[in-house]
Design a protein around this motif. Sequence first.
Motif, PDB file in Angstrom:
ATOM      1  N   ASP A 245       0.759  -1.368   0.007  1.00  0.00           N
ATOM      2  CA  ASP A 245       0.010   0.045  -0.151  1.00  0.00           C
ATOM      3  C   ASP A 245       0.783   1.203   0.031  1.00  0.00           C
ATOM      4  O   ASP A 245       0.634   2.328  -0.693  1.00  0.00           O
ATOM      5  N   VAL A 246       1.801   1.171   0.724  1.00  0.00           N
ATOM      6  CA  VAL A 246       2.743   2.507   0.823  1.00  0.00           C
ATOM      7  C   VAL A 246       3.478   2.684  -0.593  1.00  0.00           C
ATOM      8  O   VAL A 246       3.482   3.866  -0.931  1.00  0.00           O
ATOM      9  N   LEU A 247       4.141   1.730  -1.092  1.00  0.00           N
ATOM     10  CA  LEU A 247       4.597   1.624  -2.423  1.00  0.00           C
ATOM     11  C   LEU A 247       3.627   2.157  -3.347  1.00  0.00           C
ATOM     12  O   LEU A 247       4.024   2.928  -4.180  1.00  0.00           O
ATOM     13  N   THR A 248       2.450   1.704  -3.361  1.00  0.00           N
ATOM     14  CA  THR A 248       1.470   2.039  -4.453  1.00  0.00           C
ATOM     15  C   THR A 248       1.270   3.722  -4.246  1.00  0.00           C
ATOM     16  O   THR A 248       1.170   4.363  -5.407  1.00  0.00           O
ATOM     17  N   HIS A 249       1.021   4.166  -3.131  1.00  0.00           N
ATOM     18  CA  HIS A 249       0.956   5.611  -2.780  1.00  0.00           C
ATOM     19  C   HIS A 249       1.841   6.356  -2.905  1.00  0.00           C
ATOM     20  O   HIS A 249       1.720   7.656  -3.359  1.00  0.00           O
ATOM     21  N   LEU A 250       3.207   5.900  -2.882  1.00  0.00           N
ATOM     22  CA  LEU A 250       4.438   6.527  -3.106  1.00  0.00           C
ATOM     23  C   LEU A 250       4.661   6.736  -4.723  1.00  0.00           C
ATOM     24  O   LEU A 250       5.176   7.900  -5.235  1.00  0.00           O
ATOM     25  N   MET A 251       3.913   5.875  -5.413  1.00  0.00           N
ATOM     26  CA  MET A 251       3.893   6.211  -7.133  1.00  0.00           C
ATOM     27  C   MET A 251       3.051   7.289  -7.426  1.00  0.00           C
ATOM     28  O   MET A 251       3.450   7.868  -8.341  1.00  0.00           O
ATOM     29  N   VAL A 252       2.118   7.556  -6.497  1.00  0.00           N
ATOM     30  CA  VAL A 252       1.111   8.619  -6.890  1.00  0.00           C
ATOM     31  C   VAL A 252       1.793   9.957  -6.862  1.00  0.00           C
ATOM     32  O   VAL A 252       2.465  10.359  -5.874  1.00  0.00           O
ATOM     33  N   GLY A 253       1.982  10.744  -7.941  1.00  0.00           N
ATOM     34  CA  GLY A 253       2.937  11.917  -7.699  1.00  0.00           C
ATOM     35  C   GLY A 253       4.440  11.824  -7.833  1.00  0.00           C
ATOM     36  O   GLY A 253       5.021  12.927  -7.579  1.00  0.00           O
ATOM     37  N   SER A 254       4.670  10.505  -8.110  1.00  0.00           N
ATOM     38  CA  SER A 254       6.350  10.691  -8.334  1.00  0.00           C
ATOM     39  C   SER A 254       6.769  11.000  -9.634  1.00  0.00           C
ATOM     40  O   SER A 254       7.881  11.025  -9.547  1.00  0.00           O
ATOM     41  N   GLU A 255       6.066  11.292 -10.469  1.00  0.00           N
ATOM     42  CA  GLU A 255       6.407  11.906 -11.842  1.00  0.00           C
ATOM     43  C   GLU A 255       7.551  11.252 -12.417  1.00  0.00           C
ATOM     44  O   GLU A 255       8.388  11.763 -13.213  1.00  0.00           O
ATOM     45  N   GLY A 256       7.336   9.839 -12.861  1.00  0.00           N
ATOM     46  CA  GLY A 256       8.203   9.081 -13.328  1.00  0.00           C
ATOM     47  C   GLY A 256       9.380   8.921 -12.905  1.00  0.00           C
ATOM     48  O   GLY A 256      10.434   8.370 -13.489  1.00  0.00           O
ATOM     49  N   THR A 257       9.676   9.175 -11.598  1.00  0.00           N
ATOM     50  CA  THR A 257      11.127   9.006 -11.059  1.00  0.00           C
ATOM     51  C   THR A 257      11.215   7.560 -10.242  1.00  0.00           C
ATOM     52  O   THR A 257      12.448   7.429  -9.851  1.00  0.00           O
ATOM     53  N   LEU A 258      10.260   6.859  -9.975  1.00  0.00           N
ATOM     54  CA  LEU A 258      10.020   5.887  -9.182  1.00  0.00           C
ATOM     55  C   LEU A 258       9.939   4.537 -10.051  1.00  0.00           C
ATOM     56  O   LEU A 258      10.007   3.474  -9.606  1.00  0.00           O
ATOM     57  N   GLY A 259       9.157   4.845 -10.975  1.00  0.00           N
ATOM     58  CA  GLY A 259       8.938   3.474 -12.040  1.00  0.00           C
ATOM     59  C   GLY A 259       7.587   4.136 -12.925  1.00  0.00           C
ATOM     60  O   GLY A 259       7.435   5.209 -13.097  1.00  0.00           O
ATOM     61  N   PHE A 260       7.335   3.318 -13.801  1.00  0.00           N
ATOM     62  CA  PHE A 260       6.175   3.476 -14.700  1.00  0.00           C
ATOM     63  C   PHE A 260       4.853   2.588 -14.297  1.00  0.00           C
ATOM     64  O   PHE A 260       4.889   1.569 -14.031  1.00  0.00           O
ATOM     65  N   ILE A 261       3.878   3.571 -14.432  1.00  0.00           N
ATOM     66  CA  ILE A 261       2.702   3.346 -14.059  1.00  0.00           C
ATOM     67  C   ILE A 261       2.062   2.646 -15.137  1.00  0.00           C
ATOM     68  O   ILE A 261       1.480   3.192 -16.225  1.00  0.00           O
ATOM     69  N   ALA A 262       1.831   1.311 -15.349  1.00  0.00           N
ATOM     70  CA  ALA A 262       1.149   0.894 -16.536  1.00  0.00           C
ATOM     71  C   ALA A 262      -0.264   0.490 -16.676  1.00  0.00           C
ATOM     72  O   ALA A 262      -0.853   0.411 -17.808  1.00  0.00           O
ATOM     73  N   GLU A 263      -0.810   0.773 -15.381  1.00  0.00           N
ATOM     74  CA  GLU A 263      -2.230   0.411 -15.506  1.00  0.00           C
ATOM     75  C   GLU A 263      -2.368   1.089 -13.816  1.00  0.00           C
ATOM     76  O   GLU A 263      -1.876   0.989 -13.040  1.00  0.00           O
ATOM     77  N   ILE A 264      -3.927   1.509 -13.830  1.00  0.00           N
ATOM     78  CA  ILE A 264      -4.470   1.997 -12.739  1.00  0.00           C
ATOM     79  C   ILE A 264      -5.851   1.874 -12.596  1.00  0.00           C
ATOM     80  O   ILE A 264      -6.692   1.904 -13.419  1.00  0.00           O
TER      81      ILE A 264
END
Length: 959
Positions: A245-264
């Motif tokens: 859950d923490v990881l998922t919410h860290l991806m929000v607003g990470s502007e492509g600096t932590l990984g690629f959101i392939a689907e939401i």
Amino acid sequence: MSQTLANNTKAQLLDQLNQRIPSSRLITDNTRRLAYGTDASFYRLIPEMVVQADDLDDVIFIINTCVEMKAPFTFRAAGTSLSGQAVSDSVLITLTDNWREHEIIDDGYKIRLQPGVIGADANRYLTPFMRKIGPDPASINSCKIGGIAANNASGMCCGTAQNTYKTVDSMKIVFHDGTLLDTSNAQSVDEFKISHREMIQGIESLCADVEQNHALKERIAHKYRLKNTTGYALNALIDYQDPIDVLTHLMVGSEGTLGFIAEITYHTVIEHPFKASALLVFDDIETASNAVTALSKTPVSAVEMMDGRALRSVANNPGMPDFMPVLTLEHCALLVETRASDEDTLYMQSKTIMATLAAYDILHQVAFTSEAETVGTLWGIRKGMFPAVGAVRQAGTTVIIEDVAFPVERLAGGIRELQALFSEFQYHEAIIFGHALEGNLHFVFTQGFDSETEVERYGKFMDAVTQLVAVKYQGSLKAEHGTGRNMAPYVELEWGADAYQIMRRIKSLFDPLGLLNPGVILNDNPKAHITHLKPMPKADDLVDRCIECGFCEAVCPSRTLSLSPRQRIVIYRELRRLDGINEPARKAELQKAFDYLGVDTCAATGLCAERCPVGINTGDLIKKLRTEKYKRFTPIARWTAKHFSTVTSLTRVGLSANQWLQKTTGEKALGSTVNGLRKLTKGNTPEWQNRFPTANRYKLKSSTERSLKKVVYFPSCASRSMSNEIGSDEHRPLTEVTMSLLERAGYQVIIPKNLSNQCCGMPYNSKGMTTISKDKSYRLEATLWQASEMGKLPILMDTSPCAKLSKELFTFPLEVFEPASFVLEHAIDDLNITPVDETVMLHITCSTRKMGLADTLLKVAKACAKEVIVPEHIECCGFAGDKGFFTPELNAAAVAPLKMQIPEGCSRGFSNSRTCEIGLTHHSGISYRSILYLLDEVSTKRQTAHTANKPARIKSSVT
């Protein structure tokens, strides 16, 4: 922070990528790297290469290859972001249109989206369920889900309760090592926890450290009481315990600096069907701010604040309330909206809101209303403010929109001190507006970066702003636009050393090599925000107001083939910049590329102007450039205009010859011959297609029977020359069908005199030959003036482009209709209609859209068929007059999504432009014809004026 690749690394990387990615999706030429690398921010980094990913396997392969070569990479969705988070001087990864899949879950309570889905499309999919996604950014008609999630974008009504962070259900994420995690899949999660044990432990350690640091934990909680997108989402470390859950919410607003959101997958929110808005003007900012506090306790869905300068910027726009011009710079207005599930509740909510404000002196107001036109005008005030500043800026400057949040209880003081800074740094045009319920303010000003003095002024201004917002008021430096490069140097100032070190640990945990979008969010360069600034040279009055926002791109028919309107302007500006620089080889290379990418492949339909916040029609610039380019053909064009009857006769001869040759020599031989000739002439002869139209041999003449009802029928030159495609089961040309239909509706049809020589001017207009175009238009106007008995009779033009251009150029009071508007206004009551029990496709032409008649055409189609499908993502077919013959790749690119959207069993499509229908037929595999064919098929003559089964009249809102 430059991350340019060494030449040998670039060559090796290209070789590696080319093992999977075709050369057509590996962009390395100078022109397109510049064009495709430009986003809406005021930063410029030119990527070494642009890689277009077609699917998830592509993304994983590209990431793995870049990591192997230690090449930094940046993801780009729509490029509407404002803070510099989507530019790169290394590898820029973009998505093809294959990333548009969606799935409705739990009756619309959830929706699964790929990152290439446009935000407005997601809401359209949810409309039948009366739901929507929570985020509602101003760019929702253009921005994509990938960018919305990666920036935690919000908007006017979203607030902090409905943004992506609060409404995300699950994600598919690709990490720096190419690993794919599906957080909704238990097996994927279990496997990830084993394979990435160190990352999981690192997240747990971060959460524990924050939990033990009480001051930091309290600071995080405080910061997220406001809208805040500065830095990483540290609230994930205190809101959740499960590392996934923490990881998922860290991806929000990470502007492509932590990984690629392939689907939401989003939890959706209710879309209330009933809405009311009011505009309330107060004496000053203090009173308005106090009113905001009171409104926060009432059932409001949005409260937009506008200061005196903002109100003045739009005061003289058409349709504004009468009191707008008399407002002073001291006044402040609130635009309030409330929403409900039924009208009674909406009425009571409106009363409650106004009762709450009874203690406040409201100087002027537009009372709560649900009337669509008034509501549109009120929100037009708010939406018009950003372009208002852009419209008056000096050429060579850019428009900057900053995005901060103050604690609501200190909003008035924050605004006053911001205004003082505007005066101190001489930004006298600056305006303030924003989402007042969250204390979220946007301030807009113009800035030049063409001198060190101007750059220094901007730098000192931003230093002062950040001290004011982040230090004095403990607010957010970025409330909803993302940190990007713009605020990266100030993240530690806002958050403090402890929080900043936590962010560094997050970045290192997710991106140990520092390759994902380097320089964004975290940046060691204290001057990163004033580095790599975008030049904005004066180019042409037609496009100098462009702010390169990218709102235009979604509707451009050439965007997947060559360039979008934004990109055309980028390259044209660069050409004008090079005028003053001694780089002849560079300019020659750019000019040669632009001739095709910019000029030849532009449909020049002007749909871009409909989406542009400052109303720029890039097609006007392209037509202007074509005037010069086609100058040598002007004598030929004049001859054709003078001998137009000969031209149309020769066209019919050519079509007849093609039909005979196709029958006698066969398609293969004829195609090889004609297309071989096209190759020899370097595209100066048309492409051959096996479903070319046949010649129209129908002899048009006025009706012989007299009637009290009369109509002037002007068939386009395309309709007069062309019948249906070879092999069609419909042998009647459009002119014959139209005559039959009009006479069935009881009309005496009048055909204008000297018809064979008449033309609306469109063939010349699209090539920039405006003088010839206007001359043909004026001659036609004079003819129609006589035929219509000096404007007394309606005029039907059987194709929408001709009707649109004529309405624009005619000066006499003539009532001109395209087919759908004429049918609804003048014919449908005189016909009995029995809809066909089948599914038909409907293409809404760009000219129909620009005339505001899209719904009109749809109503006609729905009156004639049980089910009508308007395919997605085709705003213009790209046939563009004769470009479908001479630049056929434009038509192919524009309608590429069409064929896959045609359901099984559907065999027919309809529209209202003959040339568009040629291209649609060629690329769809089904026959497209005028909507008048369908109406002719389903209608019979009404014998009496009033019968029991007379259908309700459908009225057009636009004539």
